[in-house]
Design a protein around this motif. Structure first.
Motif, short mmCIF file in Angstrom:
data_model
loop_
_atom_site.label_atom_id
_atom_site.label_comp_id
_atom_site.label_asym_id
_atom_site.label_seq_id
_atom_site.Cartn_x
_atom_site.Cartn_y
_atom_site.Cartn_z
N PRO A 267 15.53 35.23 38.58
CA PRO A 267 15.99 36.56 38.13
C PRO A 267 15.96 37.60 39.25
O PRO A 267 16.66 38.62 39.15
N GLU A 268 15.20 37.35 40.31
CA GLU A 268 15.17 38.31 41.41
C GLU A 268 16.53 38.39 42.13
O GLU A 268 16.80 39.32 42.89
N LEU A 269 17.38 37.40 41.85
CA LEU A 269 18.74 37.42 42.42
C LEU A 269 19.66 38.41 41.68
O LEU A 269 20.77 38.69 42.14
N LEU A 270 19.21 38.89 40.52
CA LEU A 270 20.12 39.66 39.64
C LEU A 270 20.84 40.83 40.32
O LEU A 270 22.05 40.96 40.16
N PRO A 271 20.14 41.68 41.07
CA PRO A 271 20.88 42.82 41.65
C PRO A 271 22.06 42.38 42.53
O PRO A 271 23.16 42.94 42.43
N THR A 272 21.85 41.36 43.36
CA THR A 272 22.92 40.86 44.21
C THR A 272 23.98 40.14 43.37
O THR A 272 25.19 40.28 43.62
N ALA A 273 23.52 39.38 42.37
CA ALA A 273 24.46 38.64 41.52
C ALA A 273 25.35 39.59 40.72
O ALA A 273 26.53 39.33 40.52
N VAL A 280 34.17 40.08 41.44
CA VAL A 280 35.18 39.10 41.01
C VAL A 280 35.84 39.52 39.69
O VAL A 280 37.03 39.33 39.51
N TYR A 281 35.04 40.08 38.78
CA TYR A 281 35.57 40.42 37.45
C TYR A 281 35.68 41.93 37.24
O TYR A 281 35.58 42.40 36.10
N ALA A 282 35.86 42.68 38.30
CA ALA A 282 36.00 44.14 38.18
C ALA A 282 36.99 44.44 37.05
O ALA A 282 38.16 44.06 37.13
N PRO A 283 36.55 45.12 36.00
CA PRO A 283 37.42 45.22 34.82
C PRO A 283 38.58 46.22 34.94
O PRO A 283 39.56 46.10 34.23
N ILE A 284 38.44 47.20 35.85
CA ILE A 284 39.32 48.37 35.76
C ILE A 284 40.60 48.25 36.59
O ILE A 284 40.56 47.87 37.76
N THR A 285 41.70 48.63 35.96
CA THR A 285 42.94 48.97 36.66
C THR A 285 43.20 50.43 36.35
O THR A 285 43.40 50.80 35.20
N ILE A 286 43.15 51.28 37.39
CA ILE A 286 43.35 52.71 37.17
C ILE A 286 44.75 53.06 37.69
O ILE A 286 45.32 52.31 38.47
N ALA A 287 45.27 54.19 37.26
CA ALA A 287 46.61 54.57 37.71
C ALA A 287 46.58 55.87 38.51
O ALA A 287 45.66 56.67 38.38
N ARG A 288 47.57 56.05 39.33
CA ARG A 288 47.86 57.31 40.00
C ARG A 288 49.33 57.63 39.74
O ARG A 288 50.12 56.75 39.39
N ASP A 323 36.20 33.39 51.08
CA ASP A 323 36.26 32.67 49.80
C ASP A 323 36.31 33.66 48.62
O ASP A 323 35.43 33.65 47.75
N PRO A 324 37.33 34.49 48.57
CA PRO A 324 37.32 35.61 47.62
C PRO A 324 37.30 35.21 46.16
O PRO A 324 36.81 35.97 45.33
N ASP A 325 37.84 34.04 45.83
CA ASP A 325 37.89 33.66 44.42
C ASP A 325 36.65 32.91 43.96
O ASP A 325 36.54 32.52 42.80
N LEU A 326 35.72 32.73 44.89
CA LEU A 326 34.49 32.01 44.58
C LEU A 326 33.37 33.00 44.27
O LEU A 326 33.15 33.94 45.03
N VAL A 327 32.65 32.76 43.17
CA VAL A 327 31.45 33.56 42.88
C VAL A 327 30.28 32.97 43.68
O VAL A 327 29.94 31.82 43.53
N VAL A 328 29.73 33.80 44.56
CA VAL A 328 28.57 33.40 45.36
C VAL A 328 27.44 34.36 44.98
O VAL A 328 27.43 35.52 45.40
#
Lengths: 400, 64
Positions: A267-273, A280-288, A323-328
């Protein structure tokens, strides 16, 4: 990771609600990067869609050319003066800085730390309810309640009002993008509620953001519309964004047992994880909205046209991330844009990080073993916020 | 080695203080300043802070 393919006609007239894009936008972004990195559409109010980190960052930073006056990803671009105002996110310079300065201290580290015990208590209580069930919709029964509880505490709203908020938020954020009537009805309800609070027609908890804004009203020369808009912003920006991030994180862990076991054991990995999962899963698409004729990634944009900024696309650009599509889970170098870039950096980013970390920590502590329910595949929301609409999980070892 | 934060670029993401809490101060509004001289042995951490800033607001002056 899907194959890099584009839906038919995507580059010249994409649909943000195309089933393939809803399901796996990253394969669309990958295909666009290899071919044409800016797409355009006449649908749903029209939009231009860049996907390269450099192009997205350039638009975010150029606040003179690209206005924040209307942030909706779909629907008609409102005429100037007709926008839904939620300062400071919908404000441009020079008005923006003063409005943001009013809110920044309310979201600083001390403020977030003060909210953490309440969030943890809410998360633990939700996990208790869920832990005994063999299957559960974690989006509905867990993820969405955490930011609702946190934002309600932040606004210091009456307990009885919290369920009502949930309904309005769903109406505004989930039905609104495709149902203008539902959107306007939700806006009227939420605005009406906050207006009553600000006018003293409803009791206001003394410890929350509403009370603080009312106390500072005179020294900051805040108008009633500004305060109502700021409260509206907390509700809209702080809830389904975070619930989507929690849901996407649980979805990832359910689908990737190695990551799930590692995070449960360390669980000590949580902040980095957490940083990696929101990259990878950034939810937002914002508009201008372009103030004047401009250019995005070499493509012309007309004055009044909408430009979409899908932050997760920037976060998956191989020009910036290895490796942008990989969760590390322990990725060391991670300058992601999940909370945006430039003067509109998400005001609540520290709060969101705390909520996601606490939610995952409490879930994994009690429910380290879980997997996707193969009979009920996840469905994803789209438009401004992507996340699991429903997330059916199986929890082995629970009584049937 | 000296570490500096450009106040014109910092937007308060707080990624620097997350990876290297001893090398930065954060003010009440969330903006970062660097402590300045990087203690011996903290060079790698300082570089990590530079690498994690989304705004590219942090500079590590290796010859300072």
């Amino acid at each position: 990771m899907g194959e890099a393919t584009l839906p038919d006609g995507w580059v010249g007239d994409f649909d943000l609600y195309d089933p393939a894009y809803l399901d796996e936008p990253s394969s669309v972004w990958r295909a666009m990067r290899e071919g044409c990195p800016v797409a355009r559409s006449s649908r749903r109010g029209g939009a231009v869609l860049p996907v390269r980190h450099a192009d997205i960052a350039a638009v975010a930073r150029d606040t003179a050319t690209f206005s924040s006056r209307a942030l909706e990803a779909t629907g008609p671009v409102p005429r100037p003066g007709n926008e839904l105002r939620m300062p400071p996110i919908t404000s441009d310079p020079p008005r923006h800085a003063g409005e943001r300065k009013v809110l920044l201290p309310l979201f600083n580290r001390a403020a977030v730390a003060a909210l953490e015990p309440g969030t943890r208590e809410a998360a633990a209580a939700l996990v208790d309810q869920v832990a005994g069930r063999p299957t559960v919709d974690a989006a509905d029964a867990f993820a969405r309640h955490i930011p609702i509880a946190t934002i309600a505490a932040m606004l210091d709203l009456a307990d009885d009002d919290v369920a009502q908020f949930s309904t309005w938020i769903v109406q505004f954020l989930k039905e609104g993008p495709r149902d203008q009537g539902a959107r306007l009805a939700a806006i009227a309800s939420i605005t009406g509620y906050f207006t009553e609070l600000v006018r003293g027609q409803r009791p206001v908890g003394g410890g929350g953001v509403v009370a603080e804004l009312l106390r500072r009203r005179d020294e900051e020369s805040l108008t009633e519309d500004q305060i109502v808009g700021m409260c509206f912003l907390l509700l809209v920006a702080g809830i389904d964004t975070t619930w989507s991030a929690i849901g996407s994180s649980l979805w990832h862990l359910a689908a990737h047992p190695d990551d799930r076991r590692r995070l449960a054991a360390e669980p000590e990995l949580l902040p980095t994880a957490v940083e990696e999962l929101i990259r990878v899963y950034a939810p937002i698409t914002i508009a201008r909205v372009a103030n004047a004729p401009a250019e995005v990634g070499g493509c012309p944009v007309a004055a009044g046209e909408r430009v979409l900024l899908p932050w997760a696309a920037a976060n998956r650009d191989p020009a910036v991330f290895t490796d942008p599509d990989l969760v590390v889970l322990d990725r060391a170098r991670n300058p992601h844009l999940a909370f945006g870039l430039g003067i509109h950096r998400c005001l609540g980013s520290g709060l969101a990080r705390m909520e996601i970390r606490v939610a995952l920590e409490e879930w994994l502590r009690r429910i380290p073993e879980f997997e996707l329910d193969p009979d009920r595949p996840v469905t994803w929301t789209g438009g401004n916020v992507r996340g699991p609409e429903s997330l059916w999980l199986q929890i082995p070892g629970s009584a049937p | 080695m000296r570490l500096t934060v450009d106040p014109g670029l910092c937007q308060g993401h707080n990624r620097c203080t997350a990876v290297a809490p001893d090398l930065f101060d954060i003010d009440d509004e969330g903006y970062a300043t660097a402590i300045g001289d990087v203690p011996a042995g903290s060079g790698e951490l300082a570089q990590l802070a530079v690498d994690n800033c989304p705004e590219q607001a942090i500079t590590l002056h290796r010859d300072a």
